[in-house]
Design an enzyme around this catalytic site. Structure first.
Site, PDB file in Angstrom:
ATOM      1  N   ASP A  74       0.849  -1.178   0.000  1.00  0.00           N
ATOM      2  CA  ASP A  74       0.000   0.000   0.000  1.00  0.00           C
ATOM      3  C   ASP A  74       0.891   1.237   0.000  1.00  0.00           C
ATOM      4  OD1 ASP A  74      -2.502   1.372   0.171  1.00  0.00           O
ATOM      5  OD2 ASP A  74      -3.249  -0.268   1.407  1.00  0.00           O
TER       6      ASP A  74
ATOM      7  N   ASP B 248      -3.167   4.612  -2.331  1.00  0.00           N
ATOM      8  CA  ASP B 248      -4.285   5.131  -1.559  1.00  0.00           C
ATOM      9  C   ASP B 248      -4.679   6.530  -2.038  1.00  0.00           C
ATOM     10  OD1 ASP B 248      -5.953   4.712   0.960  1.00  0.00           O
ATOM     11  OD2 ASP B 248      -5.000   6.631   1.435  1.00  0.00           O
TER      12      ASP B 248
ATOM     13  N   GLU C 103      -6.421   3.962  -5.940  1.00  0.00           N
ATOM     14  CA  GLU C 103      -7.737   4.234  -5.367  1.00  0.00           C
ATOM     15  C   GLU C 103      -8.200   5.597  -5.881  1.00  0.00           C
ATOM     16  OE1 GLU C 103      -9.874   4.059  -1.004  1.00  0.00           O
ATOM     17  OE2 GLU C 103      -7.925   5.018  -1.161  1.00  0.00           O
TER      18      GLU C 103
ATOM     19  N   ASP D   6     -12.207  -0.740   3.711  1.00  0.00           N
ATOM     20  CA  ASP D   6     -12.996   0.467   3.907  1.00  0.00           C
ATOM     21  C   ASP D   6     -14.486   0.255   3.676  1.00  0.00           C
ATOM     22  OD1 ASP D   6     -10.993   2.250   4.637  1.00  0.00           O
ATOM     23  OD2 ASP D   6     -10.498   2.774   2.571  1.00  0.00           O
TER      24      ASP D   6
END
Length: 602
Positions: A116, A223, A291, A365
């Site tokens: 990530d 992210d 994302e 999430d």
């Protein structure tokens, strides 16, 4: 459509990828939320050695890529998405030696590791931010620092540079007494936004990324990467700054959202191309996925088109917001298959000619899709989990499995606020119940039980014993968040050897992605676009066509007209043409039972 022809295409999938697709287009990715996956030392907190101990399980499932949520040094305000040191492992998770061992052991098993990457913001404890608090330091403009609004005393109500609100509640600006200015944070005040307009910031980020790639990782999941470019005017000012115009967006009790100004900004393409050139040019065998909250669908097609040299895939949000009133997570509306189908169809269409889709229903999430859109009751849980899995994995794109999804894990169904750990959930309760008195405590607890991110973050359910095998049964410390009570029924130990389990069904879905070219690369076309209960579409490639039909309801319904016509055109139903189904058999009498679905050669 003889078996020999089908095998020739399937061989091409495994050896060359489903030409012209790259390797990751034929892969299945498994997301690991490290703090909840496996605790190896009894401290109640998952770690890297725990992941290593479960690699054989993951290899046995058949996935290709492991995406790790952050394991970097972090104060853990947002569970590691607030990074204080990008090039060190947080002691909670282990050491850099542990990380190197994970890379070696995963690669031995043919598993790739994707890290990530959180570079829209850092922790306020990062050395860069600490240095930036000094206006004379070389890092002074590495973040979005701004003076108080003209005519206002710094640090007093209304003195913020503009009226933006944080997505985690409250103002998006925090006053720093040492510097005498405010800094921007779209999320927690402990997560200041980096200033990507500064080329020194970008250079430092690319250097860090190269360091990880050289160490042996296989790519990044990025992210909120769509938020790195902000809309600034010719003087470098943000919307609404010093009394300027703020985009006309829904107000939230005195705050407007930074959404339009901070999502898909004017330099996003430039930054992504620059990143690819600086980090990935000359490398092979890697993948990137970003994302992208708020990205328009047509932009997904552009950014993931290899001609433009940006990202391989993006995570879109449209299909996980259709059941949220006015896109508000905390105002859920009932699931209707037509809402999901319309958006998924648009997401498929935009990358039908170029680019590639990432396929997901669940992640760290989102609440568990099984509880959100399916039926997690004892009677229907297994069928419903299989149906949702079948529906997702038969779309065109790269599927992502979130830990426990392959077991049919459900929401936690917490009943007390003290059981929650998520900063977003706790802040929204405080804001809407304690401060704004918008809803009652009982109403907000009901919403949290449905939508809190903690529903996806309860410990992985390995067995039916105490703590679900996540940590030792005799550990002196309880897991960081409570284990779901249903782990005595839903767990890996019970499912791995059961041919009828959710796990075994997912293993078959993954196998089909690897061995069936139509599944891996075939064109996608919607059929029966308006059916109230059944989601149906076809996949076709090289003269072969698959019909996929899934009943997304708890009642028995007829196979829709177009799907039924396709079945009839292929002659008498033949078990030999059935690729996979929820029940293991063909539909009976032209009907689909509750949560029944199938894939059939037509």
């Amino acid at each position: 459509m003889v078996d020999g022809q089908r095998m020739t295409i399937a061989d091409d999938v495994r050896t060359n990828g489903a030409t012209p697709n790259p390797w990751w287009a034929n892969a299945v990715v498994y997301q690991i939320y490290p703090r909840s996956f496996q605790d190896s030392n009894g401290d109640g907190f998952g770690d890297i050695q725990g992941i290593i101990s479960r690699l054989d399980y993951l290899a046995g499932l058949g996935v290709d890529v492991l995406w790790l949520s952050p394991v970097y040094v972090s104060p853990q305000v947002d569970n590691g998405y607030d990074i204080a040191d990008y090039q060190n492992i947080d002691p909670r998770f282990g050491t850099m030696d542990d990380m190197d061992e994970l890379l070696r052991e995963a690669h031995k098993r043919g598993l790739k590791i994707v890290m990530d990457l959180v570079v829209n913001h850092t922790s306020d404890e990062h050395a860069w931010f600490r240095a930036s608090r000094d206006k004379n330091d070389e890092h002074a403009d590495w973040y979005w620092w701004r003076p108080a609004r003209k005519g206002h005393e710094p640090g007093t109500p209304g003195a913020e540079p503009n009226k933006w609100g944080s997505y985690f509640g409250g103002s998006a600006w925090t006053y720093d007494q040492k510097r005498g200015e405010y800094y921007l944070h779209q999320y927690s005040a402990k997560q200041p936004d980096l200033n990507w307009e500064n080329p020194k910031v970008r250079k430092a980020i690319y250097k860090m990324m190269n360091w990880w790639m050289d160490r042996g990782i296989d790519g990044f999941r990025m992210d909120v990467i769509a938020e790195i470019s902000k809309r600034v005017d010719s003087n470098g000012k943000l919307p609404g700054e010093q009394g300027g115009h703020i985009p006309d967006l829904p107000a939230n009790h005195g705050y407007s959202t930074p959404f339009l100004a901070c999502t898909d900004g004017p330099r996003l393409d430039e930054f992504l191309r620059e990143m690819r050139h600086a980090v990935f040019d000359g490398r092979e065998g890697y993948m990137t996925v970003g994302e992208a909250p708020g990205i328009r669908l047509k932009r997904d097609g552009y950014i993931t088109d290899p001609v433009h040299g940006e990202l391989d895939m993006m995570f879109l949000f449209n299909h996980v917001l259709f059941d949220c009133k006015n896109y508000d997570t905390w105002t859920p509306v009932p699931f209707k298959v037509d809402g999901l189908r319309k958006i998924m169809a648009k997401e498929q269409k935009v990358v039908s000619k170029a680019g590639w889709a990432s396929l997901y229903f669940s992640n760290h999430d989102q609440p568990r899709a099984l509880s959100r859109w399916g039926d997690d009751s004892e009677a229907m849980r297994v069928k419903s989990a299989k149906a949702l899995g079948l529906l997702l994995h038969m779309h065109r794109g790269t599927p992502y499995i979130y830990e426990g999804e392959e077991l049919g894990m459900t929401n936690a169904h917490f009943t007390q606020l003290e059981q929650y750990r998520d900063i977003q959930s706790l802040n929204i309760y405080k804001e809407r119940v304690d401060e704004q008195h918008r809803v009652s405590p009982e109403e907000m607890m009901d919403v949290l039980a449905k939508r809190s991110r903690d529903n996806a973050r309860t410990p992985m359910q390995w067995d039916g014993g105490k703590y679900a095998g996540f940590t030792a049964a005799d550990a002196s410390v309880e897991p960081w968040i409570a284990v779901n009570p249903n782990h005595d029924v839903i767990n890996a130990e019970a499912e791995v050897g059961d041919p009828d389990s959710v796990y075994s069904f997912y293993k078959r879905l993954i196998e089909l992605r690897h061995t069936n070219a139509v599944v891996a690369a075939g064109d996608w076309k919607l059929v029966d676009a308006h059916d109230e209960h059944v989601y149906a579409f076809t996949r076709s490639l090289g003269g072969e066509k698959l019909l996929v039909a899934v009943n997304c309801s708890g009642q028995t319904v007829p196979i829709p007209r177009q799907a039924a016509k396709l079945l009839a055109s292929s002659g008498k139903l033949d078990e030999g043409r059935l690729l996979i189904s929820v029940t293991g058999s063909l539909p009976v009498n032209g009907q689909l039972g509750p949560w029944e679905g199938f894939v059939y050669y037509v």
